[in-house]
Each structure stands twice: as structure tokens, then as C-alpha cells.
Design an enzyme around this catalytic site. Structure first.
Site, short mmCIF file in Angstrom:
data_model
loop_
_atom_site.label_atom_id
_atom_site.label_comp_id
_atom_site.label_asym_id
_atom_site.label_seq_id
_atom_site.Cartn_x
_atom_site.Cartn_y
_atom_site.Cartn_z
N VAL A 82 35.52 39.44 40.97
CA VAL A 82 35.36 38.10 40.38
C VAL A 82 34.50 37.24 41.29
O VAL A 82 34.77 37.10 42.49
CB VAL A 82 36.74 37.44 40.18
CG1 VAL A 82 36.57 36.04 39.59
CG2 VAL A 82 37.60 38.30 39.26
N LEU A 94 34.18 30.47 35.46
CA LEU A 94 35.37 31.23 35.85
C LEU A 94 36.44 31.13 34.78
O LEU A 94 37.05 32.14 34.40
CB LEU A 94 35.91 30.73 37.18
CG LEU A 94 37.20 31.40 37.67
CD1 LEU A 94 36.98 32.90 37.87
CD2 LEU A 94 37.70 30.76 38.95
N TYR A 123 43.78 31.13 41.72
CA TYR A 123 44.29 31.83 40.54
C TYR A 123 45.62 31.31 40.00
O TYR A 123 46.04 31.71 38.91
CB TYR A 123 44.40 33.33 40.85
CG TYR A 123 43.03 33.94 41.06
CD1 TYR A 123 42.22 34.27 39.98
CD2 TYR A 123 42.52 34.14 42.34
CE1 TYR A 123 40.96 34.80 40.17
CE2 TYR A 123 41.25 34.66 42.54
CZ TYR A 123 40.48 34.99 41.45
OH TYR A 123 39.22 35.50 41.64
N PHE A 412 41.61 46.77 45.63
CA PHE A 412 40.80 47.27 44.52
C PHE A 412 39.75 46.24 44.12
O PHE A 412 39.19 46.27 43.09
CB PHE A 412 41.69 47.65 43.33
CG PHE A 412 42.66 46.57 42.89
CD1 PHE A 412 42.27 45.60 41.99
CD2 PHE A 412 43.95 46.54 43.39
CE1 PHE A 412 43.16 44.60 41.59
CE2 PHE A 412 44.86 45.57 42.98
CZ PHE A 412 44.46 44.60 42.09
#
Length: 412
Positions: A82, A94, A123, A412
Site C-alpha cells: 500500500v 488511499l 489504518y 508479507f
């Protein structure tokens, strides 16, 4: 020109990944690292924002299975890659990518989305809660010894080339996953990640090394590590850089760590990611000399509240109505009746007036508590969970717990 949000095409990958690299400082990844991420990219789950021919935003997802309390492996979107170009901030890019992504996750029937955050403050507004933590350690091996359990000396250790040991290590890892919430079951292709060892990233350390632990001819554990030789006027001051230690039994775990602490010409161990309840803390003679630091790790977002809460088990019997606030995914908004115990659970809509709520909380805080590492009672003390029925908070706090701390073993 209006920015366009679209699914990533294979021919656009290099520009897309280059946009990500620039957002994270501008240093190019090693060729072998780039090649791995290219191979692992799920193009149908990857998004780019384009301003003309320029890629100005990136977001992707991997199809994962995540272990949850009770040992089930739950389908989850692993949100990744991201970024928004610094030239295109404060334009809603976003938010647009998060909106498209969560709608897609829901359409795929995945109950969860998970991520690791370069900046955790970003987030929460999209419903992600910090659900697991990790330890970094810097162990002074000249001062720390291990008190190992009986039987440790019966474990055989041997060096094996990492690639040759990969299948055995993956078999151990797969057996460990269901026993600790937050771990990822590695799908085909992901077995390459633990072996990734670009020379440009070693910073003077050796190539990756592997030691297997065996009992009666069976592999019961492994360690991945490198050694960084260093010398000063006093002599050798090398560092062991531990990347992974997994074992199926306490004696193998102790044997591996004892080996790592005793490597010749070294005086320190550095490890960047261990669980907060690592048994190493109880083997070490002096935990203060282990240089422990805690930081956030896996962030969890419940995309389907009912499906997610049914997928895990609960430490103690629970029967609660949860009033969930979720402004970004309004299909989760409202009251949910959760009943469960160590054998299973049910979570259904309870929006009728005959079902008064017992607790009120946001989906972000429900995500934080989901893996059992963050207590609802902790969140209540921070003013983020409200008890509407006396006793409900204690009931939920016990039920949502986990006997083992959740942990994400790799990024990841």
C-alpha cells in the site's frame, strides 16, 4: 487529469512496484527479491491508481489462511504493497483503494483482512485493530545462559543447506501453525520466502544458515540464522542474526537456542521478531540482558463480523449481544448475538428490540481482541469498549482470551 483506479495488469507490474519502492525511500529491492514478489503477486487482487501514464498509488492483497483461537485456519486477505505518491496526497486515493479492496474481500467471502503497518496510525480509520505484538531481542550471550529441560541433550543438531532442508522446515512450520493464533499457513510459492537471502541485504553477515533438530531420526525443529563476524581490540565480538526458530517440543526448542547462544566467536544474538510469550524468556538466566522491545505486528479487520466470530472458539462459555459500530463497512453495523465455548460458536444478527446489547464497541476494537492477545477489559479501561450489562465485560474478557499469545512469524 482525473486519477484512475484499476486492477493491475502484468505489463504494469514494474512501474507499480517502482512506485511502492519510491514511497518506501526509493531504494530498489534486490533482483531476487523483486522476482519473488512478482511471482507471488495476485494480479486480480492488486490495484493501481494512474494519473495518465504515471502510477501514483498501489495496494494489493494475498490470499491467506490465518490461524485463530481453537486452531481453525480462516480465509483472509493479506493487505500489502500500500502506497500513495507524495505528489498525490490528500486526494482520497488511499480511501478509494481501501473501499474497493474491502468490497472485494467481502465479495470473495473472506471474513478477515489483515496487514502489517509501516505507520500504525493510518489504518484504524478503516477498521483495523492491532491484534498481535512481537518482541525484538538483543541478547548478551556472554552474560546469559539457558536452563534447559531434561532431555535436551538427546536432541541431535546438524547443519543442512537451507534449500536442502526446506521441505523438512516447512513440515515443522505447518504443524506449528494451528497452535498459535495469527500465524499464516504458507501456500505454494511462499516456502521461498524464508530462503530469500539477497547478498546486498546482508550488511557484512554470512549467507543464510540452517540447523535442524532431530529426535529418533525425525526432524522436530529448525533454526534459520546468519553470523556477522566482528572484531575489536578485545577479540571476537560477532553477532548471530536469528531469522526463525520453530520446534515441535520444548527440548528441541531449548537445544536450538542453546546452540545459537554458544556459536564460536560471537557475543550477541539479534532477533527482530519473536512472540511476546516466547519460552526463551523462561529459559534465559537474565532476561534483563536480553534487550527486549515490544512493537505492534498484525492488524486485523473483521470484514464479516458474524462469519469471523463463528470461525474461532472461546475459552469460556459466552452468551452476549455486541453492539458493533462500523462506519466504513456498514453491513457490520448493529447488534450481533454471540454464543460459544471451547467447542464452537454461533454469531447471528440480533437487531430486534428484544435483544438489548451487553457491550458496545467498534469493529476496530473487535479486531484487536479477535486473536485473543488483547483483552476487551484492557480496551474498556482505555474507554474504547462500553459495558451495558453488569458482568458482561468480565464474561467477554475471559471468553475472548487465548492460552497462547498471537504472533505473526513473517511479514508479507
Amino acid at each position: 487529469m482525473t486519477a484512475e483506479l484499476r486492477e493491475l495488469g502484468q505489463s504494469d507490474w514494474d512501474r507499480w512496484f517502482g512506485t511502492l519502492e519510491r514511497a518506501f525511500g526509493g531504494l530498489a529491492e534486490a533482483p531476487e527479491e523483486r522476482a519473488l514478489w512478482n511471482d507471488l503477486t495476485e494480479f486480480e487482487r492488486s490495484l493501481g491508481v494512474w494519473d495518465g501514464d504515471a502510477c501514483v498509488g498501489t495496494a494489493g492483497a494475498f490470499s491467506f489462511r490465518v490461524s485463530v483461537p481453537g486452531g481453525a485456519l480462516v480465509d483472509a486477505a493479506g493487505v500489502t504493497m500500500v502506497s500513495v505518491a507524495a505528489t498525490h496526497r490528500r486526494r482520497g486515493l488511499l480511501t478509494a483503494m481501501m473501499r474497493r479492496q474491502l468490497d472485494d474481500v467481502r465479495a470473495r467471502g473472506e471474513a478477515l483482512a489483515v496487514l502489517t503497518a509501516s505507520e500504525p496510525a493510518i489504518y484504524g480509520r478503516f477498521g483495523y485493530g492491532t491484534a498481535s505484538w512481537s518482541l525484538t531481542a538483543s541478547i548478551d550471550t556472554t552474560r546469559v545462559r539457558l536452563a534447559v529441560p531434561a532431555g535436551t541433550d538427546e536432541v541431535r543438531l546438524r547443519y543442512v543447506a537451507p534449500a536442502e532442508a526446506a521441505a523438512a522446515c516447512e513440515a515443522v512450520y505447518a504443524r506449528v501453525v494451528p497452535g498459535r493464533p495469527g500465524m499464516l499457513a504458507r501456500r505454494p510459492g511462499w516456502e521461498r520466502l524464508p530462503l530469500l537471502d539477497p547478498e546486498q541485504n546482508r550488511n557484512g553477515a554470512s549467507p543464510l544458515q540452517c540447523v535442524l533438530a532431530e529426535r529418533s531420526g525425525e526432524v522436530v525443529g529448525y533454526a534459520h540464522f546468519a553470523v556477522k563476524p566482528e572484531w575489536d581490540a578485545r577479540g571476537p565480538e560477532g553477532t548471530v542474526l536469528v531469522r526463525a526458530v520453530e520446534a515441535l517440543e520444548p527440548t528441541a526448542y531449548a537445544a536450538l537456542w542453546r546452540f545459537l547462544l554458544d556459536i564460536d566467536l560471537t557475543s550477541r544474538i539479534e532477533t527482530l521478531n519473536r512472540p511476546v510469550d516466547d519460552p526463551l524468556l523462561h529459559l534465559a538466566s537474565d532476561v534483563r540482558r536480553c534487550g527486549l522491545v515490544v512493537r505492534d505486528s498484525l492488524h486485523v479487520r473483521l470484514v464479516d463480523v458474524g462469519q469471523a466470530l463463528e470461525a474461532r472458539t472461546y475459552q469460556t462459555p459466552v452468551d452476549l449481544v455486541l453492539d458493533v459500530e462500523d462506519g466504513f463497512c456498514p453491513w457490520n453495523e448493529g447488534r450481533w448475538r454471540l454464543t460459544g465455548d471451547p467447542k464452537g460458536a454461533s454469531c447471528k444478527r440480533a437487531d430486534d428490540t428484544s435483544a438489548p446489547a451487553d457491550l458496545a464497541l467498534s469493529v476496530r476494537d473487535l479486531g484487536a481482541a479477535y486473536l485473543g492477545g488483547v483483552r476487551l477489559t484492557e480496551l474498556a479501561r482505555a474507554g474504547r469498549v462500553r459495558e451495558l450489562r453488569p458482568g458482561a465485560l468480565a464474561e467477554a474478557g475471559s471468553a475472548f482470551g487465548s492460552a497462547v499469545a498471537p504472533w505473526l512469524p513473517h511479514g508479507f
